[in-house]
Design a protein around this motif. Structure first.
Motif, PDB file in Angstrom:
ATOM      1  N   GLY A 114      14.411 -34.182 -56.291  1.00  0.00           N
ATOM      2  CA  GLY A 114      15.573 -34.268 -55.401  1.00  0.00           C
ATOM      3  C   GLY A 114      15.640 -35.556 -54.589  1.00  0.00           C
ATOM      4  N   GLY A 115      14.615 -36.396 -54.669  1.00  0.00           N
ATOM      5  CA  GLY A 115      14.562 -37.613 -53.862  1.00  0.00           C
ATOM      6  C   GLY A 115      15.299 -38.783 -54.501  1.00  0.00           C
ATOM      7  N   THR A 116      15.235 -39.928 -53.839  1.00  0.00           N
ATOM      8  CA  THR A 116      15.961 -41.109 -54.316  1.00  0.00           C
ATOM      9  C   THR A 116      15.476 -41.504 -55.712  1.00  0.00           C
ATOM     10  N   ILE A 117      14.169 -41.641 -55.893  1.00  0.00           N
ATOM     11  CA  ILE A 117      13.642 -42.009 -57.215  1.00  0.00           C
ATOM     12  C   ILE A 117      13.770 -40.836 -58.178  1.00  0.00           C
ATOM     13  N   GLY A 118      13.481 -39.633 -57.695  1.00  0.00           N
ATOM     14  CA  GLY A 118      13.580 -38.456 -58.562  1.00  0.00           C
ATOM     15  C   GLY A 118      14.976 -38.308 -59.167  1.00  0.00           C
ATOM     16  N   GLY A 136      10.304 -29.467 -56.150  1.00  0.00           N
ATOM     17  CA  GLY A 136      10.401 -30.049 -54.811  1.00  0.00           C
ATOM     18  C   GLY A 136       9.566 -29.226 -53.852  1.00  0.00           C
ATOM     19  N   ARG A 137       9.365 -29.754 -52.653  1.00  0.00           N
ATOM     20  CA  ARG A 137       8.680 -28.929 -51.664  1.00  0.00           C
ATOM     21  C   ARG A 137       9.583 -27.784 -51.235  1.00  0.00           C
ATOM     22  N   THR A 138      10.883 -28.105 -51.112  1.00  0.00           N
ATOM     23  CA  THR A 138      11.819 -27.085 -50.628  1.00  0.00           C
ATOM     24  C   THR A 138      12.853 -26.707 -51.695  1.00  0.00           C
ATOM     25  N   GLY A 139      13.381 -27.692 -52.431  1.00  0.00           N
ATOM     26  CA  GLY A 139      14.433 -27.395 -53.412  1.00  0.00           C
ATOM     27  C   GLY A 139      13.902 -27.403 -54.834  1.00  0.00           C
ATOM     28  N   ALA A 188       6.562 -26.711 -54.880  1.00  0.00           N
ATOM     29  CA  ALA A 188       5.124 -26.976 -54.770  1.00  0.00           C
ATOM     30  C   ALA A 188       4.938 -28.184 -53.864  1.00  0.00           C
ATOM     31  N   ASP A 189       3.780 -28.228 -53.222  1.00  0.00           N
ATOM     32  CA  ASP A 189       3.437 -29.342 -52.339  1.00  0.00           C
ATOM     33  C   ASP A 189       2.229 -30.057 -52.943  1.00  0.00           C
ATOM     34  N   LEU A 190       2.367 -31.369 -53.136  1.00  0.00           N
ATOM     35  CA  LEU A 190       1.264 -32.151 -53.714  1.00  0.00           C
ATOM     36  C   LEU A 190      -0.037 -31.953 -52.944  1.00  0.00           C
ATOM     37  N   ALA A 191       0.086 -31.720 -51.648  1.00  0.00           N
ATOM     38  CA  ALA A 191      -1.101 -31.599 -50.801  1.00  0.00           C
ATOM     39  C   ALA A 191      -1.717 -30.202 -50.842  1.00  0.00           C
ATOM     40  N   ALA A 206       7.128 -38.396 -55.946  1.00  0.00           N
ATOM     41  CA  ALA A 206       6.910 -37.898 -54.583  1.00  0.00           C
ATOM     42  C   ALA A 206       5.570 -38.387 -54.073  1.00  0.00           C
ATOM     43  N   GLY A 207       5.418 -38.383 -52.765  1.00  0.00           N
ATOM     44  CA  GLY A 207       4.137 -38.752 -52.159  1.00  0.00           C
ATOM     45  C   GLY A 207       4.379 -39.481 -50.854  1.00  0.00           C
ATOM     46  N   ASN A 208       3.722 -38.985 -49.804  1.00  0.00           N
ATOM     47  CA  ASN A 208       3.954 -39.515 -48.456  1.00  0.00           C
ATOM     48  C   ASN A 208       2.744 -40.266 -47.919  1.00  0.00           C
ATOM     49  N   VAL A 209       3.040 -41.296 -47.130  1.00  0.00           N
ATOM     50  CA  VAL A 209       2.015 -42.031 -46.373  1.00  0.00           C
ATOM     51  C   VAL A 209       2.614 -42.308 -44.994  1.00  0.00           C
ATOM     52  N   ASP A 211      -2.034 -36.717 -49.469  1.00  0.00           N
ATOM     53  CA  ASP A 211      -0.702 -36.411 -50.008  1.00  0.00           C
ATOM     54  C   ASP A 211      -0.384 -37.283 -51.225  1.00  0.00           C
ATOM     55  N   LYS A 212      -0.161 -38.586 -51.032  1.00  0.00           N
ATOM     56  CA  LYS A 212       0.310 -39.415 -52.159  1.00  0.00           C
ATOM     57  C   LYS A 212      -0.798 -39.700 -53.169  1.00  0.00           C
ATOM     58  N   LEU A 213      -2.044 -39.921 -52.687  1.00  0.00           N
ATOM     59  CA  LEU A 213      -3.128 -40.274 -53.625  1.00  0.00           C
ATOM     60  C   LEU A 213      -3.701 -39.023 -54.284  1.00  0.00           C
ATOM     61  N   LEU A 261      11.419 -52.109 -53.434  1.00  0.00           N
ATOM     62  CA  LEU A 261      12.367 -51.293 -52.677  1.00  0.00           C
ATOM     63  C   LEU A 261      13.636 -51.091 -53.510  1.00  0.00           C
ATOM     64  N   LEU A 262      14.125 -49.860 -53.562  1.00  0.00           N
ATOM     65  CA  LEU A 262      15.336 -49.582 -54.342  1.00  0.00           C
ATOM     66  C   LEU A 262      16.597 -50.019 -53.586  1.00  0.00           C
ATOM     67  N   ASP A 263      17.604 -50.435 -54.322  1.00  0.00           N
ATOM     68  CA  ASP A 263      18.920 -50.703 -53.719  1.00  0.00           C
ATOM     69  C   ASP A 263      19.348 -49.513 -52.854  1.00  0.00           C
ATOM     70  N   GLU A 264      19.125 -48.320 -53.412  1.00  0.00           N
ATOM     71  CA  GLU A 264      19.595 -47.090 -52.762  1.00  0.00           C
ATOM     72  C   GLU A 264      18.851 -46.794 -51.458  1.00  0.00           C
ATOM     73  N   SER A 265      17.700 -47.455 -51.237  1.00  0.00           N
ATOM     74  CA  SER A 265      16.902 -47.203 -50.023  1.00  0.00           C
ATOM     75  C   SER A 265      17.017 -48.339 -49.019  1.00  0.00           C
ATOM     76  N   LEU A 266      17.864 -49.324 -49.343  1.00  0.00           N
ATOM     77  CA  LEU A 266      17.952 -50.526 -48.497  1.00  0.00           C
ATOM     78  C   LEU A 266      18.402 -50.189 -47.070  1.00  0.00           C
TER      79      LEU A 266
HETATM   80  N1  LIG Z   1      12.598 -45.415 -52.290  1.00  0.00           N
HETATM   81  C1  LIG Z   1      12.024 -46.572 -52.572  1.00  0.00           C
HETATM   82  O1  LIG Z   1      12.626 -47.670 -52.414  1.00  0.00           O
HETATM   83  C2  LIG Z   1      10.625 -46.605 -53.117  1.00  0.00           C
HETATM   84  C3  LIG Z   1      10.139 -47.808 -53.665  1.00  0.00           C
HETATM   85  C4  LIG Z   1       8.836 -47.836 -54.172  1.00  0.00           C
HETATM   86  C5  LIG Z   1       8.046 -46.705 -54.132  1.00  0.00           C
HETATM   87  N2  LIG Z   1       8.546 -45.546 -53.586  1.00  0.00           N
HETATM   88  C6  LIG Z   1       7.681 -44.358 -53.577  1.00  0.00           C
HETATM   89  O2  LIG Z   1       8.298 -43.363 -54.355  1.00  0.00           O
HETATM   90  C7  LIG Z   1       7.986 -42.069 -53.836  1.00  0.00           C
HETATM   91  C8  LIG Z   1       9.302 -41.315 -53.636  1.00  0.00           C
HETATM   92  O3  LIG Z   1      10.121 -42.084 -52.756  1.00  0.00           O
HETATM   93  P1  LIG Z   1      11.647 -41.664 -52.463  1.00  0.00           P
HETATM   94  O4  LIG Z   1      12.218 -42.754 -51.608  1.00  0.00           O
HETATM   95  O5  LIG Z   1      12.332 -41.265 -53.717  1.00  0.00           O
HETATM   96  O6  LIG Z   1      11.409 -40.373 -51.535  1.00  0.00           O
HETATM   97  P2  LIG Z   1      12.474 -39.327 -50.998  1.00  0.00           P
HETATM   98  O7  LIG Z   1      13.856 -39.765 -51.255  1.00  0.00           O
HETATM   99  O8  LIG Z   1      12.040 -39.022 -49.592  1.00  0.00           O
HETATM  100  O9  LIG Z   1      12.209 -38.037 -51.893  1.00  0.00           O
HETATM  101  C9  LIG Z   1      10.960 -37.473 -52.023  1.00  0.00           C
HETATM  102  C10 LIG Z   1      11.079 -36.212 -52.859  1.00  0.00           C
HETATM  103  O10 LIG Z   1       9.773 -35.714 -53.094  1.00  0.00           O
HETATM  104  C11 LIG Z   1       9.600 -34.438 -52.529  1.00  0.00           C
HETATM  105  N3  LIG Z   1       8.300 -34.436 -51.846  1.00  0.00           N
HETATM  106  C12 LIG Z   1       7.953 -35.166 -50.773  1.00  0.00           C
HETATM  107  N4  LIG Z   1       6.673 -34.929 -50.448  1.00  0.00           N
HETATM  108  C13 LIG Z   1       6.224 -34.006 -51.332  1.00  0.00           C
HETATM  109  C14 LIG Z   1       4.998 -33.349 -51.513  1.00  0.00           C
HETATM  110  N5  LIG Z   1       3.954 -33.558 -50.697  1.00  0.00           N
HETATM  111  N6  LIG Z   1       4.890 -32.463 -52.519  1.00  0.00           N
HETATM  112  C15 LIG Z   1       5.929 -32.222 -53.349  1.00  0.00           C
HETATM  113  N7  LIG Z   1       7.117 -32.827 -53.237  1.00  0.00           N
HETATM  114  C16 LIG Z   1       7.265 -33.702 -52.226  1.00  0.00           C
HETATM  115  C17 LIG Z   1      10.761 -34.228 -51.577  1.00  0.00           C
HETATM  116  O11 LIG Z   1      11.084 -32.865 -51.556  1.00  0.00           O
HETATM  117  P3  LIG Z   1      11.528 -32.136 -50.183  1.00  0.00           P
HETATM  118  O12 LIG Z   1      12.788 -32.851 -49.755  1.00  0.00           O
HETATM  119  O13 LIG Z   1      11.727 -30.743 -50.598  1.00  0.00           O
HETATM  120  O14 LIG Z   1      10.394 -32.348 -49.218  1.00  0.00           O
HETATM  121  C18 LIG Z   1      11.847 -35.093 -52.200  1.00  0.00           C
HETATM  122  O15 LIG Z   1      12.525 -34.375 -53.205  1.00  0.00           O
HETATM  123  C19 LIG Z   1       7.194 -42.302 -52.536  1.00  0.00           C
HETATM  124  O16 LIG Z   1       5.831 -42.155 -52.793  1.00  0.00           O
HETATM  125  C20 LIG Z   1       7.518 -43.746 -52.192  1.00  0.00           C
HETATM  126  O17 LIG Z   1       6.465 -44.374 -51.504  1.00  0.00           O
HETATM  127  C21 LIG Z   1       9.809 -45.481 -53.097  1.00  0.00           C
END
Ligand SMILES: NC(=O)c1ccc[n+]([C@@H]2O[C@H](COP(=O)([O-])OP(=O)(O)OC[C@H]3O[C@@H](n4cnc5c(N)ncnc54)[C@H](OP(=O)(O)O)[C@@H]3O)[C@@H](O)[C@H]2O)c1
Length: 199
Positions: free
Chosen positions: A9-13, A30-33, A38-41, A63-66, A85-87, A156-161
């Motif tokens: 459900g996220g930007t990259i997903g 997803g964690r919620t949707g 499921a939660d990676l952690a 997915a993966g948080n820092v 979480d992410k690693l 960084l993605l265009d969509e996340s700018l």
């Molecule tokens: N966006 C960028 O420009 C970019 C560039 C390079 C690398 N990245 C990396 O790509 C990854 C995803 O980034 P994003 O911007 O697409 O994130 P995002 O838009 O915040 O979406 C993250 C997605 O992952 C799910 N998620 C988050 N933490 C989770 C966990 N612990 N277990 C299971 N699902 C989890 C979220 O679900 P819920 O909403 O249900 O929590 C959400 O669907 C990150 O690790 C980020 O560092 C991103």
């Protein structure tokens, strides 16, 4: 192929789903949707998701948080958060998901540009991304039954700018569609042990 996509459900997903959704059966996690939660952690939640999904041909993670903070404010707890979480979250996908993965099936994990091109406040992210690089290169040597593993490392993605651009001064951004194709390269191609940089 039947593909389990974490973080769908996220930007990259969403970019990955746009690229692969018309050609394959996607199970969105997803964690919620999503189709499964499921939660990676949380190893138990991952085990339950793998059990529900049954046999799969690809496990992909977007997915993966820092935590982002200035270096002098990053605590052990902040570093541990990203490691857990992410690693380790993505390492768990490999250790817990391998049994469900078909012969020749693939893992595709996510890191990011920050271990090559760091930013202020990103020391924990850079550390985790670098560790993922090492893990993927080594794990590729030992995966059984022709299973493969690659790491997608985008700028960084265009969509996340709008959301993150202020933290990435002077960085070039990339369209999400290119990141989606990097996942396709890993999942539909034959490569293994590769860091697929999208810059
Ligand atoms: N966006 C960028 O420009 C970019 C560039 C390079 C690398 N990245 C990396 O790509 C990854 C995803 O980034 P994003 O911007 O697409 O994130 P995002 O838009 O915040 O979406 C993250 C997605 O992952 C799910 N998620 C988050 N933490 C989770 C966990 N612990 N277990 C299971 N699902 C989890 C979220 O679900 P819920 O909403 O249900 O929590 C959400 O669907 C990150 O690790 C980020 O560092 C991103």
């Amino acid at each position: 192929m039947k593909i389990l996509l974490f973080g769908a459900g996220g930007t990259i997903g969403q970019a990955v789903a746009r690229e692969l959704g018309s050609r394959h059966q996607l199970i969105r996690v997803g964690r919620t949707g999503g189709d499964l939660q499921a939660d990676l952690a949380d190893g138990a939640s991952l085990r339950a998701a793998f059990e529900k999904a049954g046999a799969i041909d690809a496990i992909a993670c977007a997915a993966g948080n820092v935590r982002f903070k200035p270096l002098d404010q990053l605590s052990d707890d902040d570093y541990r958060f990203g490691i857990e979480d992410k690693l380790l979250g993505q390492v768990r996908l490999v250790s817990l998901g391998g049994r469900q993965l078909s012969d020749g099936g693939s893992f595709t994990l996510i890191s990011g540009i920050l271990n090559y091109d760091p930013i202020a406040g990103g020391a924990s992210a850079s550390m985790v991304n670098g560790a993922l690089d090492g893990f993927v290169r080594a794990a590729a040597l030992e995966l059984p039954r022709g299973q493969r593993i690659n790491l997608v490392s985008p700028a960084l993605l265009d969509e996340s700018l709008t959301k993150y651009g202020a933290f990435f001064p002077g960085h070039e951004t990339v369209p999400g569609a290119r990141v989606g194709r990097a996942y396709a390269k890993s999942i539909e191609g034959r490569i293994t042990g590769q860091i697929i940089r999208v810059i």
